[in-house]
Design a protein around this motif. Structure first.
Motif, short mmCIF file in Angstrom:
data_model
loop_
_atom_site.label_atom_id
_atom_site.label_comp_id
_atom_site.label_asym_id
_atom_site.label_seq_id
_atom_site.Cartn_x
_atom_site.Cartn_y
_atom_site.Cartn_z
N GLY A 1 0.88 -1.25 0.02
CA GLY A 1 -0.01 -0.20 0.03
C GLY A 1 0.82 1.16 0.10
O GLY A 1 0.42 2.42 -0.55
N GLY A 2 2.01 1.35 0.66
CA GLY A 2 2.99 2.34 0.53
C GLY A 2 3.55 2.69 1.85
O GLY A 2 3.83 1.95 2.91
N THR A 3 4.38 3.70 2.28
CA THR A 3 4.74 4.14 3.52
C THR A 3 3.96 5.43 4.01
O THR A 3 3.54 6.35 3.20
CB THR A 3 6.17 4.31 3.21
OG1 THR A 3 6.36 5.54 2.17
CG2 THR A 3 7.09 3.35 2.63
N HIS A 4 4.21 5.67 5.46
CA HIS A 4 3.74 6.76 5.99
C HIS A 4 4.83 7.37 6.40
O HIS A 4 6.06 7.12 6.67
CB HIS A 4 2.81 6.14 7.50
CG HIS A 4 1.92 5.16 7.08
ND1 HIS A 4 2.04 3.84 7.22
CD2 HIS A 4 0.71 5.32 6.65
CE1 HIS A 4 0.82 3.42 6.81
NE2 HIS A 4 -0.09 4.06 6.72
N PRO A 5 4.66 8.76 6.65
CA PRO A 5 5.67 9.57 6.99
C PRO A 5 6.25 9.28 8.49
O PRO A 5 7.64 9.45 8.67
CB PRO A 5 5.16 11.16 7.24
CG PRO A 5 3.83 10.90 6.14
CD PRO A 5 3.42 9.67 6.26
N VAL A 6 5.63 8.66 9.15
CA VAL A 6 6.23 8.29 10.28
C VAL A 6 7.22 7.17 10.18
O VAL A 6 7.96 7.07 11.16
CB VAL A 6 4.95 7.96 11.44
CG1 VAL A 6 4.58 6.45 10.96
CG2 VAL A 6 5.63 7.73 13.14
N PRO B 1 -11.90 1.89 -5.44
CA PRO B 1 -12.09 0.66 -5.22
C PRO B 1 -10.99 -0.53 -5.29
O PRO B 1 -10.14 -0.05 -6.10
CB PRO B 1 -13.25 0.16 -5.96
CG PRO B 1 -14.09 1.68 -6.34
CD PRO B 1 -12.78 2.56 -6.40
N GLY B 2 -10.84 -1.38 -4.66
CA GLY B 2 -10.09 -2.45 -4.63
C GLY B 2 -10.38 -3.47 -5.81
O GLY B 2 -11.13 -3.16 -6.68
N PRO B 3 -9.35 -4.35 -6.05
CA PRO B 3 -9.52 -5.16 -7.26
C PRO B 3 -10.89 -5.74 -7.13
O PRO B 3 -11.57 -6.13 -6.13
CB PRO B 3 -8.50 -6.38 -6.93
CG PRO B 3 -7.47 -5.57 -6.01
CD PRO B 3 -8.34 -4.73 -5.36
N ALA B 4 -11.67 -5.96 -8.18
CA ALA B 4 -12.89 -6.48 -8.41
C ALA B 4 -13.00 -8.04 -8.08
O ALA B 4 -14.20 -8.42 -7.39
CB ALA B 4 -13.76 -6.31 -9.78
N ASP B 5 -11.76 -8.87 -8.12
CA ASP B 5 -11.94 -10.08 -7.75
C ASP B 5 -11.17 -10.48 -6.16
O ASP B 5 -10.83 -11.19 -6.12
CB ASP B 5 -11.41 -10.84 -8.53
CG ASP B 5 -9.78 -10.28 -8.92
OD1 ASP B 5 -9.48 -9.46 -8.43
OD2 ASP B 5 -8.93 -11.12 -9.68
N GLY B 6 -11.24 -9.09 -5.51
CA GLY B 6 -10.72 -9.39 -4.04
C GLY B 6 -11.54 -9.70 -3.07
O GLY B 6 -12.82 -9.77 -3.31
N LEU C 1 -2.11 -4.18 1.73
CA LEU C 1 -3.51 -4.20 2.27
C LEU C 1 -4.19 -5.14 1.56
O LEU C 1 -3.96 -5.79 0.44
CB LEU C 1 -4.07 -2.66 1.56
CG LEU C 1 -3.44 -1.53 1.86
CD1 LEU C 1 -4.05 -0.41 1.18
CD2 LEU C 1 -3.60 -1.18 3.35
N VAL C 2 -5.11 -5.67 2.24
CA VAL C 2 -5.87 -7.07 1.82
C VAL C 2 -7.22 -6.34 1.72
O VAL C 2 -7.96 -5.82 2.49
CB VAL C 2 -5.99 -8.24 3.04
CG1 VAL C 2 -6.90 -9.10 2.42
CG2 VAL C 2 -4.48 -8.65 3.16
N ARG C 3 -7.68 -6.02 0.04
CA ARG C 3 -8.76 -5.45 -0.11
C ARG C 3 -9.45 -5.94 -1.34
O ARG C 3 -8.86 -6.56 -2.24
CB ARG C 3 -8.53 -3.84 0.02
CG ARG C 3 -7.55 -3.54 -1.08
CD ARG C 3 -7.12 -1.93 -0.67
NE ARG C 3 -8.11 -1.28 -0.84
CZ ARG C 3 -8.51 -0.37 -1.91
NH1 ARG C 3 -7.43 -0.36 -3.05
NH2 ARG C 3 -9.42 0.58 -2.09
N GLY C 4 -10.72 -5.43 -1.42
CA GLY C 4 -11.37 -5.87 -2.60
C GLY C 4 -12.24 -4.70 -3.25
O GLY C 4 -12.05 -3.59 -2.92
N PRO C 5 -13.23 -4.95 -3.73
CA PRO C 5 -14.30 -3.72 -4.26
C PRO C 5 -14.97 -3.22 -3.33
O PRO C 5 -15.49 -2.05 -3.28
CB PRO C 5 -15.25 -4.58 -5.07
CG PRO C 5 -15.29 -6.23 -4.66
CD PRO C 5 -13.99 -6.45 -4.10
N GLY C 6 -15.26 -3.63 -1.77
CA GLY C 6 -15.94 -2.96 -0.86
C GLY C 6 -14.96 -1.97 -0.02
O GLY C 6 -13.72 -2.08 -0.34
#
Length: 463
Positions: A32-37, A143-148, A43-48
């Protein structure tokens, strides 16, 4: 004020190794990336909108948030998304809680984009183990991947469930009428359960309920549990980084679900000025309206537009030919007492069952069925009265599921005189059966060819 479960934060030592574990369990995790801290995530994500954040320390700097992640393993906090963080803070103060100030946060994605939000700690510090934190997205994630994977349920065992219940109630989560301080639905319909749930309240002698096997929860149960809908595979369960996860194949496992984008596009054209409407009550709340009253039956024509969108999408995809017919010429196994308005029959390739769509009572009811004569799979709305209204989104979802089921083939109905079993997307419904195992045996025997009398079955319309 709208509020919903946003994400569960899970601290891990090695981000890539954790992402590989979740991905191997059928829950793909992407950087997902990095935070300034100095923290980094996957990230585990899908279309929701709800998701899981796997987080690890990416630097050796000294910072309370970074230290908390570096020293922890497993679920360390969770976030509630709100549309107005200051209004949410005020609601929590009124409920006797002491939220901190709202401060900005951000994350730089691997592609270089910056995602921004405002966050508010409710507990004693960052990633508090007792209370969730608030988040208001100022740069919403796409939205995340449609098949997530789609998060459907969150279970927690907090040290002080009463304080968590106070927070959820103050933010507008809908409490269950039978577990009012343990089971909640958020603004997106996702269920949150706080263990222990104890015994239900408000049930009279004629009521029954399906409860959990152990209302206290197993002694060795992880502090957080998640259920996901996934597009493929079988139901499964595992413990990943201290989180008990279960998966079940959802509607996306059917090939016909691939038509939904085309259905949505057609629906946008066909609905014209027909409006959506919210559910008149929160999840679990009993209706206040009188049964049989129908103040706005014309709004249900939205469902007729949805059915027309499905018919058009099937025909445009070259899967079948649609013919509008005299409604009286369609023979239903169980005729409806409602007055027919119009009817359409879809016919696909050889081996598939014809699909019938009847619009009834001035196009305020939609009936969907298969075969000749037609076995009804769905009628929406159920009765059309105000007390049974569940909102346009739920009704449209039910119509979608009926079309997906009808187009996906297999055994749809098994009859034996007055006894009948109808398959649904996630199970079956039946009447006149001797025992609960009989329905599944009928369906299994019909699918295996051991039973042919009274069976309505066909090939799938899509490969």
């Amino acid at each position: 004020m709208a509020a919903r479960f946003d994400h569960l934060v899970v601290a891990v030592e090695d981000l890539d190794a954790a992402a590989a574990r979740w991905s191997a369990a059928g829950l793909p995790a992407a950087r997902g990336g990095t935070h300034p801290v100095g923290t980094e995530n996957a990230l585990v994500r899908g279309p929701g909108p709800a998701y899981v954040e796997l987080i690890a320390a990416g630097r050796d700097d000294d910072d309370p948030g970074l230290d908390r992640v570096r020293d922890a393993r497993g679920p360390i906090s969770w976030a509630v998304a709100v549309d107005d963080v200051e209004a949410a803070r005020a609601a929590l103060v009124a409920a006797g809680l002491d939220p901190g100030p709202a401060v900005p946060g951000s994350r730089r994605t691997p592609a270089g984009a910056v995602v921004e939000w405002v966050v508010c700690d409710v507990g004693d510090g960052p990633y508090d183990g007792v209370l969730p934190f608030l988040i208001q997205w100022t740069t919403p994630m796409p939205p995340g991947p449609a098949d997530g994977p789609v998060v459907e349920w969150l279970g927690l065992t907090p040290p002080d469930p009463e304080r968590v219940a106070d927070l959820l109630l103050a933010l507008g989560f809908a409490p269950s009428p039978h577990w009012p301080r343990r089971v909640f639905h958020d603004g997106a319909g996702l269920q949150v359960t706080l263990w222990p749930v104890d015994e239900p309240v408000g049930l009279d002698g004629a009521s029954w309920y399906m409860g959990w096997a152990d209302a206290e929860g197993p002694a060795d149960e992880p502090l957080a549990s998640l259920s996901f809908g996934v597009p493929t595979g079988e139901a499964a369960s595992a413990v990943l980084d201290g989180v008990a996860v279960s998966t079940r194949p959802d509607r996306r496992r059917f090939a016909a679900a691939s038509l939904l984008p085309a259905v949505d596009a057609a629906f946008a054209r066909l609905r014209r000025d027909l409006p959506d409407w919210p559910s008149p009550r929160r999840p679990g709340e009993m209706p206040a309206e009188e049964y049989s009253r129908r103040d706005h039956p014309e709004r249900y024509r939205l469902l007729a537009a949805r059915a027309d969108a499905w018919v058009g999408a099937v025909a445009d995809a070259g899967l079948g030919a649609a013919e509008e017919v005299d409604p009286g010429s369609v023979a239903w196994v169980e005729p409806s007492p409602l007055r027919p308005s119009r009817a359409t029959v879809l016919r696909g390739r050889p081996g598939t069952l014809p699909l019938a769509v009847a619009l009834l009572d001035d196009e305020t009811f939609v009936r969907i069925g298969v075969g000749e004569p037609v076995e009804a799979l769905e009628l929406q709305p159920d009765c059309g009265c105000d007390a049974c209204d569940t909102g346009s989104a739920d009704l449209i979802d039910t119509v979608d599921s009926a079309f997906v089921l009808a187009l996906s083939g297999g055994v749809h109905v098994v009859r034996d005189g007055d006894r009948v079993v109808r398959r649904s997307l996630d199970g079956w419904s039946g009447s006149g059966l001797a025992d609960t195992g009989e329905a599944q045996r009928w369906l299994d025997d019909a699918a295996a060819g051991r039973r042919t009398d009274g069976v309505v079955a066909g090939e799938p319309w899509l490969d």
